[in-house]
Scaffold this motif. Structure first.
Motif, PDB file in Angstrom:
ATOM      1  N   ALA A 100     -38.543 -30.146 110.502  1.00 17.39           N
ATOM      2  CA  ALA A 100     -37.677 -31.267 110.126  1.00 17.39           C
ATOM      3  C   ALA A 100     -37.945 -31.691 108.687  1.00 17.39           C
ATOM      4  N   ASP A 101     -36.891 -32.124 108.005  1.00 17.35           N
ATOM      5  CA  ASP A 101     -37.005 -32.453 106.586  1.00 17.35           C
ATOM      6  C   ASP A 101     -37.211 -33.935 106.318  1.00 17.35           C
ATOM      7  N   GLY A 102     -37.020 -34.777 107.324  1.00 12.30           N
ATOM      8  CA  GLY A 102     -37.206 -36.209 107.121  1.00 12.30           C
ATOM      9  C   GLY A 102     -36.962 -36.966 108.406  1.00 12.30           C
ATOM     10  N   PHE A 103     -37.322 -38.243 108.392  1.00  9.71           N
ATOM     11  CA  PHE A 103     -37.181 -39.108 109.556  1.00  9.71           C
ATOM     12  C   PHE A 103     -36.569 -40.430 109.128  1.00  9.71           C
ATOM     13  N   ILE A 104     -35.776 -41.005 110.034  1.00  9.29           N
ATOM     14  CA  ILE A 104     -35.208 -42.316 109.749  1.00  9.29           C
ATOM     15  C   ILE A 104     -35.022 -43.048 111.073  1.00  9.29           C
ATOM     16  N   LEU A 105     -35.081 -44.361 111.030  1.00  8.73           N
ATOM     17  CA  LEU A 105     -34.947 -45.161 112.238  1.00  8.73           C
ATOM     18  C   LEU A 105     -33.489 -45.332 112.635  1.00  8.73           C
ATOM     19  N   LYS A 106     -33.244 -45.413 113.937  1.00  2.62           N
ATOM     20  CA  LYS A 106     -31.876 -45.571 114.422  1.00  2.62           C
ATOM     21  C   LYS A 106     -31.267 -46.903 113.996  1.00  2.62           C
ATOM     22  N   ASP A 107     -32.099 -47.916 113.786  1.00  2.00           N
ATOM     23  CA  ASP A 107     -31.572 -49.221 113.395  1.00  2.00           C
ATOM     24  C   ASP A 107     -31.631 -49.438 111.886  1.00  2.00           C
ATOM     25  N   CYS A 108     -31.600 -48.343 111.124  1.00  8.22           N
ATOM     26  CA  CYS A 108     -31.671 -48.445 109.670  1.00  8.22           C
ATOM     27  C   CYS A 108     -30.394 -49.048 109.098  1.00  8.22           C
ATOM     28  N   ASP A 109     -30.481 -49.464 107.862  1.00  2.43           N
ATOM     29  CA  ASP A 109     -29.325 -49.973 107.146  1.00  2.43           C
ATOM     30  C   ASP A 109     -28.360 -48.821 106.863  1.00  2.43           C
ATOM     31  N   PRO A 110     -27.045 -49.061 106.949  1.00  2.00           N
ATOM     32  CA  PRO A 110     -26.073 -47.990 106.689  1.00  2.00           C
ATOM     33  C   PRO A 110     -26.273 -47.299 105.346  1.00  2.00           C
ATOM     34  N   ALA A 111     -26.569 -48.082 104.311  1.00  2.00           N
ATOM     35  CA  ALA A 111     -26.773 -47.498 102.990  1.00  2.00           C
ATOM     36  C   ALA A 111     -27.999 -46.594 102.979  1.00  2.00           C
ATOM     37  N   GLU A 112     -29.013 -46.959 103.758  1.00  2.00           N
ATOM     38  CA  GLU A 112     -30.232 -46.144 103.822  1.00  2.00           C
ATOM     39  C   GLU A 112     -29.951 -44.809 104.505  1.00  2.00           C
ATOM     40  N   LEU A 113     -29.139 -44.828 105.547  1.00  2.00           N
ATOM     41  CA  LEU A 113     -28.788 -43.591 106.234  1.00  2.00           C
ATOM     42  C   LEU A 113     -28.014 -42.665 105.301  1.00  2.00           C
TER      43      LEU A 113
END
Length: 218
Positions: A100-113
């Protein structure tokens, strides 16, 4: 346009991500999947740049799918962005080991996604995101460093410094400022270091640094 595939067993989650990314003029959702096997098939047919991958799906987990997608890709794309609730369980660590190349939270900010997707499409990885650094640090704590394999000695002093700073989550510009050099110099040294180590991207280089003890969790 950056081509994106959304993978999650919950239709409402996929619909939410589609809405969140709908205003981004440079992002295009080209496919969706509700399981790991379906994700592999969709990726093969659509050839996206980035796959937003859930790790726990009853129809087939994202870990196996990530490993297969990474094994079949050409170059650094498609990149796999693991979308997680950050439970720090073996699924997440397995995804890291699978490539995997990265991780992000499901409740992240739209701009962050959207920014995460753009970064992965450029091959930059997600090293400036606190969630990724925390995953790597916990991964290193649970997976003790193996015996030295001689690769560390291959790096020059400057390359070693750059890899250590990269493992702290610094961007090329931040590393350049810390070392009083140009960003292009950092990029060149980092590229040579990755070639010597056999790591395919920034994230895997950081994983290597933690696993070998060159970098240590805070």
């Amino acid at each position: 346009m950056i081509r994106v595939v959304l993978v999650d067993d919950q239709a409402v989650v996929r619909a939410g991500f589609r809405v969140l990314l709908g205003d981004a003029e440079d992002l295009e959702i080209v496919g969706e999947a509700a399981s790991g096997p379906e994700a592999v098939a969709v990726v093969r047919s659509t050839r996206p740049d980035v796959v937003c991958m859930d790790v726990r799906m009853p129809g087939g987990d994202g870990l196996t799918a990530t490993r297969q997608i990474v094994a079949e890709r050409v170059g650094v794309l498609p990149a796999v962005l693991v979308v997680t609730t950050f439970d720090l369980d073996e699924y997440v660590f397995g995804a890291l080991e699978a490539g995997a190349d990265g991780f992000i939270l499901k409740d992240c900010d739209p701009a962050e996604l959207a920014d995460a997707i753009r970064r992965l499409a450029r091959g930059d990885g997600m090293l400036d995101q606190s969630v990724t650094r925390r995953v790597i640090a916990e991964f290193a704590r649970r997976r003790p460093a193996p015996a030295p394999d001689g690769q560390t000695e291959l790096l020059t002093a400057r390359e070693t410094d750059i890899v250590r700073l990269l493992a702290q989550g610094m961007s090329n510009a931040e590393i350049a400022e810390a070392l009083f050099v140009e960003p292009s110099t950092v990029k060149s040294h980092l590229g040579r270091a990755m070639t010597k180590l056999g790591t395919r991207d920034r994230l895997q280089t950081v994983v290597w640094a933690y696993r070998t003890g060159l970098a240590a969790p805070d």
